[in-house]
Design a protein around this motif. Structure first.
Motif, PDB file in Angstrom:
ATOM      1  N   LYS A  81       0.839  -1.196   0.000  1.00 36.47           N
ATOM      2  CA  LYS A  81       0.000   0.000   0.000  1.00 36.47           C
ATOM      3  C   LYS A  81       0.877   1.250   0.000  1.00 36.47           C
ATOM      4  N   GLU A  82       2.011   1.168   0.695  1.00 39.05           N
ATOM      5  CA  GLU A  82       2.964   2.275   0.760  1.00 39.05           C
ATOM      6  C   GLU A  82       3.878   2.245  -0.474  1.00 39.05           C
ATOM      7  N   GLN A  83       4.246   3.388  -0.950  1.00 36.03           N
ATOM      8  CA  GLN A  83       5.220   3.459  -2.037  1.00 36.03           C
ATOM      9  C   GLN A  83       6.604   3.577  -1.415  1.00 36.03           C
ATOM     10  N   TYR A  84       7.177   2.445  -1.031  1.00 34.70           N
ATOM     11  CA  TYR A  84       8.446   2.417  -0.314  1.00 34.70           C
ATOM     12  C   TYR A  84       9.607   2.968  -1.131  1.00 34.70           C
TER      13      TYR A  84
END
Length: 124
Positions: A119-122
Motif C-alpha cells: 500500500k505504501e510506495q516504499y
C-alpha cells in the motif's frame, strides 16, 4: 538529452521495448488507455523488467515499467517520463492460499503485512 514525443501517435517512430510474454505492459495504444493497440512489433523483447530497464538506460528504446522499477532513474534524470497522462496502468498483486476457512493465524498476519507493505510506495 533527447526529448521524446509527447503523443501516443508518435510511438510508431520509436523502438518500444516489450516483455516476451503477453502482458498489459506491452499494450502501446494510439488513442490513450482505451484506444487501439498499435502493436509496435518490438524487435527487442525480454522476460525480465530489469533487462528492459537496462536496455532503456542504454538507449535501445522506450519502455513501460512499474514505478518502482524506474523511480531512481527518473529522479536522477537517466530516464525521462513520456506520455505521463496515459500511464495509469494498475497491476494487481495476488496472495494465493489454499483455504480461507482454515486459514492459520500466521498466514493471515503475513497477508496483512503484504497488504500494508504494498500500500505504501516504499521506493519514493
Amino acid at each position: 538529452m533527447t526529448r521524446w514525443g509527447q503523443t501516443n501517435s508518435e510511438l510508431r517512430q520509436h523502438s518500444c521495448l516489450n516483455f516476451s510474454m503477453s502482458t498489459k505492459w506491452n499494450q502501446w495504444s494510439e488513442d490513450g488507455p482505451s484506444g487501439r493497440n498499435i502493436g509496435t512489433g518490438s524487435r527487442i523483447v525480454a522476460n525480465q523488467g530489469d533487462m528492459l530497464l537496462a536496455l532503456a538506460r542504454a538507449g535501445a528504446g522506450i519502455v513501460r515499467l512499474a514505478e518502482f522499477h524506474v523511480f531512481e532513474d527518473l529522479r536522477s534524470g537517466a530516464l525521462v517520463p513520456i506520455l505521463e497522462d496515459e500511464s495509469n496502468l494498475v497491476e494487481p498483486i495476488y496472495a494465493i492460499y489454499q483455504d480461507r476457512r482454515n486459514l492459520s493465524h500466521r498466514i493471515r498476519v503475513f497477508i496483512d503485512f503484504l497488504a500494508a507493505s504494498f500500500k505504501e510506495q516504499y521506493w519514493v
